[in-house]
Design a protein around this motif. Structure first.
Motif, PDB file in Angstrom:
ATOM      1  N   LEU A  23      33.092  33.147  24.793  1.00 27.65           N
ATOM      2  CA  LEU A  23      33.653  33.607  26.057  1.00 27.65           C
ATOM      3  C   LEU A  23      35.166  33.679  25.886  1.00 27.65           C
ATOM      4  N   ASP A  24      35.726  34.864  25.985  1.00 29.57           N
ATOM      5  CA  ASP A  24      37.173  35.085  25.885  1.00 29.57           C
ATOM      6  C   ASP A  24      37.675  35.562  27.234  1.00 29.57           C
ATOM      7  N   LEU A  25      38.643  34.840  27.800  1.00 27.97           N
ATOM      8  CA  LEU A  25      39.169  35.192  29.111  1.00 27.97           C
ATOM      9  C   LEU A  25      40.690  35.230  29.077  1.00 27.97           C
ATOM     10  N   ALA A  26      41.255  36.077  29.904  1.00 30.52           N
ATOM     11  CA  ALA A  26      42.708  36.111  30.072  1.00 30.52           C
ATOM     12  C   ALA A  26      43.116  35.020  31.042  1.00 30.52           C
ATOM     13  N   VAL A  27      44.281  34.434  30.806  1.00 28.87           N
ATOM     14  CA  VAL A  27      44.890  33.496  31.757  1.00 28.87           C
ATOM     15  C   VAL A  27      45.914  34.301  32.530  1.00 28.87           C
ATOM     16  N   VAL A  28      45.726  34.366  33.838  1.00 25.02           N
ATOM     17  CA  VAL A  28      46.579  35.192  34.692  1.00 25.02           C
ATOM     18  C   VAL A  28      47.354  34.289  35.651  1.00 25.02           C
ATOM     19  N   ASP A  29      48.646  34.535  35.761  1.00 19.64           N
ATOM     20  CA  ASP A  29      49.494  33.840  36.724  1.00 19.64           C
ATOM     21  C   ASP A  29      49.256  34.502  38.082  1.00 19.64           C
ATOM     22  N   HIS A  30      48.648  33.773  39.002  1.00 23.32           N
ATOM     23  CA  HIS A  30      48.327  34.359  40.309  1.00 23.32           C
ATOM     24  C   HIS A  30      49.569  34.777  41.075  1.00 23.32           C
ATOM     25  N   ALA A  31      50.680  34.101  40.869  1.00 29.12           N
ATOM     26  CA  ALA A  31      51.914  34.437  41.589  1.00 29.12           C
ATOM     27  C   ALA A  31      52.430  35.821  41.209  1.00 29.12           C
ATOM     28  N   SER A  32      52.337  36.165  39.921  1.00 27.50           N
ATOM     29  CA  SER A  32      52.889  37.444  39.460  1.00 27.50           C
ATOM     30  C   SER A  32      51.824  38.468  39.098  1.00 27.50           C
ATOM     31  N   GLY A  33      50.588  38.018  38.878  1.00 25.35           N
ATOM     32  CA  GLY A  33      49.529  38.910  38.413  1.00 25.35           C
ATOM     33  C   GLY A  33      49.630  39.206  36.923  1.00 25.35           C
ATOM     34  N   GLN A  34      50.548  38.546  36.239  1.00 26.58           N
ATOM     35  CA  GLN A  34      50.813  38.789  34.822  1.00 26.58           C
ATOM     36  C   GLN A  34      49.875  37.964  33.939  1.00 26.58           C
ATOM     37  N   VAL A  35      49.370  38.594  32.865  1.00 26.24           N
ATOM     38  CA  VAL A  35      48.608  37.861  31.856  1.00 26.24           C
ATOM     39  C   VAL A  35      49.599  36.997  31.093  1.00 26.24           C
ATOM     40  N   VAL A  36      49.315  35.688  31.033  1.00 27.57           N
ATOM     41  CA  VAL A  36      50.223  34.761  30.352  1.00 27.57           C
ATOM     42  C   VAL A  36      49.567  34.090  29.147  1.00 27.57           C
ATOM     43  N   GLY A  37      48.299  34.405  28.897  1.00 27.20           N
ATOM     44  CA  GLY A  37      47.637  33.806  27.748  1.00 27.20           C
ATOM     45  C   GLY A  37      46.162  34.115  27.727  1.00 27.20           C
ATOM     46  N   GLU A  38      45.455  33.335  26.922  1.00 23.82           N
ATOM     47  CA  GLU A  38      44.003  33.487  26.826  1.00 23.82           C
ATOM     48  C   GLU A  38      43.367  32.124  26.646  1.00 23.82           C
ATOM     49  N   VAL A  39      42.112  32.041  27.030  1.00 26.25           N
ATOM     50  CA  VAL A  39      41.322  30.826  26.866  1.00 26.25           C
ATOM     51  C   VAL A  39      39.965  31.249  26.309  1.00 26.25           C
ATOM     52  N   VAL A  40      39.449  30.454  25.366  1.00 26.09           N
ATOM     53  CA  VAL A  40      38.255  30.863  24.631  1.00 26.09           C
ATOM     54  C   VAL A  40      37.306  29.685  24.437  1.00 26.09           C
TER      55      VAL A  40
END
Length: 168
Positions: free
Chosen positions: A46-63
């Motif tokens: 399972l590969d997911l993006a880590v998104v900053d809810h405040a900005s909507g910006q992808v800031v990383g990934e979690v696997v």
């Protein structure tokens, strides 16, 4: 993710670079697009993006990867780029995905490795309930220096006891 993977600190902390000179090298955008476009087709990870809810910006990934159905176990890894650091996003993403591993996927064990020169990540993992199991001595050579890799895990009964908030 291209910008994130370009960050020298990401390369060092994940062991992607073995020297500071390699840090900041241009990732192959085409290869990254191909890699990420196939993640949803994988049935053993399972590969997911880590998104900053405040900005909507992808800031990383979690696997979650290296799934072992017989032992109901998998490996966990995360990387957070500069825009997401020191704000608790890594801890929150770790807690959410590890919770998913136990509560939705029915896993028994989630394990990880973290390099000794990454105490920030070690603290985040401990906050979620990961326990140090051992050390792979001199597991990485970075800038001519040997670095240990710390082995950590969390088990389903531990998660059930504290839901990712040990000591609270």
């Amino acid at each position: 993710m291209t910008q994130i993977l370009r960050d020298p600190e990401v390369g060092r902390l994940t062991g992607s670079f073995h020297t500071s000179e390699e840090a900041g090298e241009e990732p192959d955008v085409e290869l990254l697009q191909q890699w990420y476009s196939t993640r949803s087709e994988q049935n053993d990870r399972l590969d997911l993006a880590v998104v900053d809810h405040a900005s909507g910006q992808v800031v990383g990934e979690v696997v979650l990867n290296e799934w072992d159905p017989e032992d109901r176990a998998c490996n966990f890894r995360i990387l957070i780029g500069p825009a997401g650091r020191d704000r608790g996003l890594g801890t929150e993403a770790t807690r959410l995905v590890v919770g998913h591993a136990f509560e939705a996927l029915g896993l028994h064990r989630v394990s990880l490795e973290v390099f000794a020169f990454n105490p920030r990540a070690q603290r985040a993992y401990e906050k979620v309930g990961f326990v140090r199991e051992g050390v792979r001595r001199d597991a990485l050579r970075f800038d001519g220096e040997w670095v240990d890799s710390i082995l950590m895990s969390i088990l389903e009964d531990e998660w059930a006891d504290h839901r990712g908030r040990p000591g609270s």
